[in-house]
Every structure is written in structure tokens, then in C-alpha cells.
Scaffold this active site. Structure first.
Site, PDB file in Angstrom:
ATOM      1  N   ASP A  56      64.139  35.476  -0.721  1.00 21.86           N
ATOM      2  CA  ASP A  56      63.585  34.323  -1.442  1.00 21.86           C
ATOM      3  C   ASP A  56      62.262  33.856  -0.847  1.00 21.86           C
ATOM      4  O   ASP A  56      61.995  34.051   0.330  1.00 21.86           O
ATOM      5  CB  ASP A  56      64.574  33.149  -1.414  1.00 21.86           C
ATOM      6  CG  ASP A  56      64.949  32.737   0.007  1.00 21.86           C
ATOM      7  OD1 ASP A  56      65.091  33.636   0.858  1.00 21.86           O
ATOM      8  OD2 ASP A  56      65.078  31.530   0.266  1.00 21.86           O
ATOM      9  N   GLU A  57      61.475  33.242  -1.695  1.00 27.48           N
ATOM     10  CA  GLU A  57      60.311  32.451  -1.282  1.00 27.48           C
ATOM     11  C   GLU A  57      59.376  33.190  -0.327  1.00 27.48           C
ATOM     12  O   GLU A  57      58.827  32.592   0.593  1.00 27.48           O
ATOM     13  CB  GLU A  57      60.776  31.125  -0.656  1.00 27.48           C
ATOM     14  CG  GLU A  57      61.595  30.277  -1.609  1.00 27.48           C
ATOM     15  CD  GLU A  57      62.100  28.979  -0.991  1.00 27.48           C
ATOM     16  OE1 GLU A  57      62.070  27.972  -1.704  1.00 27.48           O
ATOM     17  OE2 GLU A  57      62.535  28.983   0.179  1.00 27.48           O
TER      18      GLU A  57
HETATM   19  C1  ACM Z   1      66.723  29.055  -1.579  1.00 29.46           C
HETATM   20  O1  ACM Z   1      67.132  27.913  -1.841  1.00 29.46           O
HETATM   21  N1  ACM Z   1      65.518  29.237  -1.063  1.00 29.46           N
HETATM   22  C2  ACM Z   1      67.528  30.213  -1.831  1.00 29.46           C
END
Ligand code: ACM
Length: 777
Positions: free
Chosen positions: A334-335
């Protein structure tokens, strides 16, 4: 505003008492609701003479665990016999736990029969026997002490989903082994079966890797932002550290397995990597030493894509795979903002060499490589929904968090998915707007119980085949803002019950009104277990406004609105020092003469879950508002409920603040006969990531003087400046500064106020704690 000190042990409406032989049986109050249950008219009393006969090793294990749970809830364990009960013993009422592998039956399912002279629990796998025992434990812990009289009943039960998950973020803040085990116990009693353990992030690496000792030694420590990172006595840095040894992890994994919980570890890649790169700078794209960060938000540090980095990851996953016997390893994904990959010559050269389109394609290639590594260790890859970008790895499972769209897309592509959307399943979003909430994300995006409950994991857009790819759901407890385990428990419970019911109970059997009737029995179980659940949903929240005009009393009148976040009925009393139970039924806002004392309580199924609260209303009191009672300027980015950086020990102040444009609004402030506005301001470290593009979006009023000023505008934030006062260079020793800003002119009607602090004084920021309207003398 400071949180009130935790409310002392709750008052319980019902005390234990001896029962007559014809005592009525309890009405089952189970969460999650079983798939089917028929209740009869007879009863079976479980008391100290009741015996469990457990046939076979599995039944014996379950019986012992069941007894452990009884003890944990303050009940006397039952005698366990490792054999069928004989004729003579039939006199003593008996419970029978039995595994029947010959019969068909759904995984984790069981049948529980309570008859007038015996209880029979049968399942065809050990997990099913365990969940049947949990059902029996719930029946025995509904709230009464001593003997429990159960109704005759027949339950046939099995879960709707195989993935009933809870994620704990141990990276942002660390929990002890005992605390993790306490969560696992409570999860098991909710019939949840997947513990997703977020073990690495920018703010900490928490798992020992033998081959790379610096990951834990260096990566697990950071220096907190602001005063919290400095020892006041010596001026030296204070470190915040914590990691789990491999022995501790094996212990936790075994503890979970004994409760039919699989632990899924998460090693977050290629972003959320600051702590790893702090330990081994060669893993990063810049090759320089960086500290483990104390800042929240998205950071730009990414793993590089050198072959040496994949060898490193292979070694790390070799150890991780040995520690965690489950099928899955979560690799995050993620991110991972691509600033560093864009700026790195070797990364760009790699993109060209591989013939890839861009950095997104490179991330997909990175995840594919991780899948190959995991498969070599016999594991399946699970990642957040960003792993869809640039193409999914062939056997990847997707955890959908940015809504459910990622999950829908993955299921359509034939991949398994777990639904965990931020909007319904994030436990760091607060549950009420009470001032007693812990840090997290406050209004206007609360996720109260009903929103957790309403979440449906299987989207209607999927056809029957695609729907089968939805493994289940998961709630996530991010600890970015929550230092304490008390905060973790508060944010987790009781909302995890809603997740438990959606994960277990057939969709057509779900019923929120019925859930609310069953909820109070669980608060009693939490009390008995010593689990720190949130009391805020059971509070009475009072809102009072001065009424215009002279009113019936010298101080005037006020209109008081009472509410309970769960919608339980409220009883109140307007009196002085009464201690009896409030009797008046609250139906609509109350006009009261000031000053007044009001006592109120919400009754959950006739039960007092929260002690009676006392509210003192006076004219001066109503001329003040705390940050929680004001609106923040939410149009300009996120609002957080943040904890002060001091004092080092003891209770710290909490502030609701719109971090990109700190600003507070008081709608219809009663400004008639007011001479000045007083503000108590606190000071927080500015602990957000400092990426140029986000900083450019920050909105601050330019300062007019050396340290900036309190700036109060009339009607809107673009309105007339009605009051202003210079800010000091520093807050006082208590962490606050009190400012007095005279009104520029007299006002004869209520107006809205917009309160801000001018100036950009990073690395710190002023925040509003309380505003008071000071009357003309
Ligand atoms: C997330 O909340 N960055 C998975």
C-alpha cells in the site's frame, strides 16, 4: 480538552443471589447470532457439580480451554472427565463434548443440544467443537453469578465466512506479548479466526530476523516527536522501542493456534519501509542513513530494486515463513508513492532494462518477484489493493481497503479477496463524538456501531462464482495515534462484535435491533474478563444552548438535548444532589432554568452499562466550548484527534484538529453582552510527513507579529476580524497558553465564530483546547 479519567468499574444492575429451584432460565443473548437456534421451555442448571465428559484428545483440549475461559471470566471451572459419564454419575448433571468425524458438516460448525438432564456438544472438526464451547461459555457468562440456568435449546451453527479477521498495528505503537495474547483470547470469544499482524512500517520494525539483527535493534526504536522525545531532566533523547523475539512470536502463534486463530504476518513493501532502510541504508534508493520516523502519514522511502534487495527479502521471508505456519504472508504493497523511484537513476535504468512502462509497472514486477519468493517457501501472497495496479501476481489474494472496488476487480479476475474498506472497517476512526474518545479520527467521519454492522462483504455486482472469491471481512486497528493499549481496547471493543456477527451469522439472520438487545450481555462479559471496551457508546451525550431572552431565572434558560450514541432510551432527573436512579423518560429537548444539575443514564435492555452521569449547567459554563464541542474546518483535509506530547507521565490533553488548515468554528455563539474572547491553546509537534506537494496544500494565515496571533473572525473564516491577541513564544509549564482577545465592537445578536492561529511555526503548531466568552463586567 483533557479526557476524563477512565470511569471506575461499572455499576452492574444485577448482583448474584441465591435462586429458587424453579428459577427461570436465561434468554440466550449470543453474539455472533447462531445460524439456527430453537429454544424450548425446559431448563438445565449448570452449577459446581456439573461435569464435562470429553471423549478424545480434541474434546479434552477444548474442555480445558473452555474451563480456562470460565476462569478468566471469574467463574468456577467445571470438572472434566476424559471419558463418557457412567450411570452413577448421571445424577450429577453432565455436559458432553464429542468430535464426530464420521458425520458430514460444515468446517468450524457444531451442534449444541441442551436438554433438561444433559448438554451435548458435537462437531466434526476441533474448531467446530471449540466454537460450540464458546457458545456455551457465552450462555454461562450472560451476567449472573454462580449457578446458571440455561434453557433447553437446539443450535446448529457454522460460520458464513472462512476469514473473520482483526488486524493489529504493532508497528506504529508496540503492544506487549501479554497484551497481544489478551486480544487473541477476546478474538476467539468473538469467533474470529484470523489475526493479521502489521509488524513493520515507517515507524518501527518489530520482528526479530536472525540474519539481519539491525532490523530489530535499530529499526524498532524511534525518538518521539516534540517534548515526548526529550528527557526533561537531562535534555537527552528519549527512545521509543519494542520488538518481538522469535521465541515470543512462536509463543504467540501457538497461543493463537490453540484458540483456532491463524496469524498472518505483514511485512510491508516496497513502501512503509523507513524503519528497514534506517537499519540497512543499502536497501533504500538514496543509500544514505535515515532515522526511523516519528512522523505519521505517507513517507517516500521505498526499497530499491537491486538483486541484493531481493536476496535480502528472500532471507527475511525464509525466517518469516518458518515462524508462521499459516498459508498466507501479507506483503503490504500500500501507499508506495513513487517519488524516490522516479528520482533514482538505477531504478529508472531497471525500468528501461525490463522494458516496463513506468513505476507502477515496476511495483507490479516487484510484487510478482515477491510472490515467487513466497511460493518457494510454500506461502501464498496477500497484499493491500494497490497490488492490482500494473497487474496482479498470478495467485495473489487482495485485501480491499480503499473501498470495496479493489476487491470487486480482483474477484472478477478470479482472485480471492478479503474486504476491509476504510469507510466501514477501520477501528482508528472514532465511534462517537464524546470528549471521552481516545485519539484517532473524529467527526465528521465517525464509524459508529451501526456502520460497522451494516457492512456487507459480498458485493451484489459479483456473480455467484465471483462471490465465492470473497473469503470474508476484517477490521483494522491502526495505532498511528494511539499510544496506549487502553486506546486499542477502547477502539476495538465493542465494535468488533459487529464484525464478528457479519463474519459468522447468515446474512438473512442479521438484525441490528436484535444485536443491540444482545449487546449489553457482552459488556458484562467484557467486565468479567477485564477487557477494556469503549463506554462512550453507552454514555449520555448532552448538548446545551443558552436560550435568547431573559428566561424564568436570573441566569436565563437553556435548551438541553440528550442523546445516546446507540439510541438506547434515556432516563433523567433534574435535581440537586440526588443519588437515586433517574426516572423521567427523555423524549425531547428540555428547557431548563439556569443554573441546573441534571442526572441522566441510558438504559440498555434495562441494564445500566454506564454509570449515571451528572451535568452542571450554568450561564458561565454555557459561554465556554471545548474543541470537541466546536466544528473543525473539514473542507480542508483530514481532522485528527491528537494527543499532546507531554507530560511525560500522566494524562495528556487531546485535541481535535484539521491538520492541513487548523481552524475551529462555533456556530451561533451567544455574543450579546460579551467583552472578550478567551482561548486556552495547547501546542503539538507538527508530526506529519513533509512532502512538498502536501505542504503546498497547507493553509495558514500569515502572522502579523513575531510569534503569530489568535485570529477570530465573525460569521465566516473570511469575515471581519472581531478579536485578536498575540501568541507567546512558548506555552507555559503546563503546556498551555491562555490568550485574551477583546471584541473589536459590541454585538447584539449571536454570530458564528471562526478561530485560527496565524503563522506557520513548524515543527510545532498551536491548537485550540477551550474557548470562553467573557461577559461585559
Ligand atoms: C492502509 O490503510 N494503508 C492499508
Amino acid at each position: 480538552m483533557r479526557r476524563f479519567l477512565p470511569i471506575a468499574a461499572c455499576l452492574l444492575a444485577l448482583a448474584g443471589h441465591a435462586r429458587a429451584a424453579d428459577e427461570p432460565a436465561i434468554v440466550p443473548s449470543l453474539i455472533p447470532q447462531p445460524a439456527s437456534m430453537q429454544v424450548g421451555s425446559g431448563s438445565f442448571a449448570v452449577d459446581a457439580n456439573t461435569t464435562i465428559s470429553a471423549e478424545g484428545d480434541a474434546a479434552l483440549r477444548v474442555a480445558e480451554r473452555f474451563n480456562g475461559f470460565l476462569s478468566a471470566a471469574g467463574k468456577t471451572p467445571l470438572r472434566v472427565l476424559a471419558r463418557p459419564v457412567d450411570e452413577q454419575e448421571q445424577g450429577a448433571s453432565a455436559i458432553r463434548f464429542r468430535l464426530d468425524t464420521s458425520s458430514g458438516g460444515r468446517p468450524e460448525g457444531y451442534a449444541l443440544d441442551i436438554d433438561t438432564d444433559r448438554i451435548d456438544l458435537v462437531a466434526h472438526d476441533e474448531a467446530g467443537l471449540f466454537y460450540g464451547a464458546v457458545t456455551l461459555w457465552q450462555l454461562l457468562t450472560q451476567g449472573e453469578a454462580g449457578r446458571a440456568v440455561l434453557p433447553t435449546l437446539h443450535i446448529e451453527d457454522a460460520p458464513r465466512f472462512p476469514w473473520r479477521g482483526y488486524m493489529l498495528d504493532s508497528a506504529r505503537h508496540f503492544q506487549s506479548v501479554a497484551q497481544v495474547k489478551k486480544l487473541l483470547d477476546t478474538m476467539a470469544l468473538h469467533k474470529l479466526n484470523v489475526f493479521h499482524w502489521h509488524l513493520t512500517d515507517d515507524q518501527g520494525w518489530r520482528i526479530e530476523i536472525k540474519r539481519y539483527p539491525k532490523l530489530a535493534r535499530i529499526g524498532s526504536c524511534r525518538i518521539p516527536a516534540g517534548d515526548a522525545g526529550v528527557d526533561a531532566a537531562t535534555g537527552k533523547p528519549v527512545r521509543y522501542c519494542g520488538w518481538y523475539t522469535q521465541d515470543e512470536i512462536r509463543d504467540i502463534v501457538a497461543y493463537a493456534a490453540a484458540r483456532h486463530i491463524t496469524v498472518v504476518p505483514e511485512i510491508d513493501l516496497p513502501g512503509h519501509a523507513t524503519a528497514a532502510i534506517a537499519a540497512y541504508p543499502r536497501l533504500g534508493t538514496e543509500g544514505r542513513k535515515i532515522p526511523v520516523t516519528a512522523f505519521r502519514g505517507i513517507h517516500s522511502n521505498l526499497f530499491n530494486v537491486e538483486e541484493g534487495t531481493f536476496r535480502f527479502l528472500d532471507h527475511v521471508f525464509t525466517e518469516v515463513a518458518q515462524l508462521f505456519p499459516g498459508e498466507y504472508i501479507h506483503i503490504g504493497g500500500d501507499e508506495a508513492i513513487k517519488d524516490q523511484w522516479k528520482a533514482s537513476k538505477p531504478v529508472q535504468a531497471k525500468i528501461r532494462k525490463l522494458g516496463l512502462k513506468d513505476e507502477t509497472a515496476l511495483q507490479s514486477w516487484f510484487i510478482h518477484r515477491l510472490e515467487t519468493i513466497l511460493q518457494a517457501h510454500g506461502k501464498r501472497l496477500l497484499g493491500w489493493d494497490e497490488i492490482l495496479e500494473g497487474g496482479l501476481a498470478p495467485d495473489a489474494t487482495v485485501m480491499s481497503w480503499r473501498g470495496i472496488e479493489g476487491g470487486i476487480e480482483a474477484a472478477k479476475q478470479g482472485h480471492d479477496v478479503v474486504m476491509s474498506p476504510t469507510s466501514s472497517m477501520y477501528l482508528d476512526y472514532l465511534q462517537t463524538d464524546s470528549p471521552n474518545e481516545f485519539p484517532g479520527r473524529p467527526a465528521p467521519r465517525l464509524i459508529p456501531m451501526d456502520k460497522f454492522y451494516a457492512f456487507e462483504p459480498v458485493p451484489a455486482q459479483l456473480d455467484a462464482t465471483q462471490q465465492k472469491h470473497v473469503l470474508g471481512l476484517q477490521a483494522n486497528m491502526w495505532t498511528t495515534d494511539n499510544r496506549s493499549f487502553a486506546g486499542v481496547e477502547h477502539n476495538t471493543f465493542p465494535r468488533l462484535l459487529a464484525v464478528a456477527e457479519t463474519g459468522w451469522t447468515p446474512k438473512e439472520r442479521k438484525d441490528y435491533a436484535s444485536f443491540l438487545r444482545r449487546l449489553p450481555a457482552w459488556t458484562h462479559r467484557y467486565e468479567a474478563l477485564g477487557v477494556g471496551y469503549a463506554r462512550t457508546p453507552f454514555e449520555v451525550i448532552a448538548d446545551a444552548a443558552l436560550l435568547p431572552g431573559p428566561g424564568d431565572s436570573p441566569q436565563g434558560d437553556a435548551l438541553v438535548t440528550l442523546a445516546n450514541p446507540l439510541g438506547y432510551p434515556i432516563r433523567y432527573a433534574i435535581d440537586g444532589a440526588g443519588t437515586d436512579m433517574p426516572k423521567l423518560e427523555y423524549r425531547k429537548p428540555l428547557r431548563i432554568k439556569l443554573p441546573a444539575r441534571l442526572r441522566a443514564v441510558a438504559l440498555a435492555e434495562g441494564r445500566i452499562v454506564h454509570p449515571v452521569q451528572r451535568f452542571d449547567f450554568s450561564r458561565t459554563g454555557l459561554l465556554a466550548r471545548t474543541d470537541e464541542q466546536l466544528q473543525t474546518c473539514t473542507a480542508d483535509g483530514p481532522v485528527l484527534r491528537m494527543e499532546d506530547d507531554g507530560p511525560a507521565t500522566g494524562v495528556r490533553a487531546l485535541y481535535n484538529v484539521a491538520i492541513m488548515a487548523p481552524c475551529w468554528q462555533w456556530k451561533d455563539a451567544p455574543l450579546q453582552d460579551i467583552a472578550a474572547i478567551e482561548v486556552r491553546a495547547g501546542r503539538l509537534p507538527y508530526l506529519f510527513n513533509q512532502r512538498a506537494e502536501e505542504d503546498a496544500a497547507r493553509k495558514y494565515l500569515p502572522a502579523k507579529s513575531a510569534h503569530g496571533e489568535l485570529d477570530v473572525r465573525l460569521d465566516s473564516c473570511d469575515g471581519e476580524t472581531i478579536a485578536t491577541a498575540p501568541l507567546p513564544a512558548e506555552a507555559g509549564a503546563d503546556g498551555f497558553a491562555t490568550l485574551r482577545a477583546p471584541l473589536a465592537r459590541e454585538l447584539d445578536a449571536p454570530h458564528s465564530l471562526c478561530l485560527r492561529f496565524s503563522g506557520d511555526f513548524r515543527p510545532r503548531m498551536w491548537v485550540l483546547d477551550r474557548v470562553t466568552l467573557s461577559p461585559t463586567p
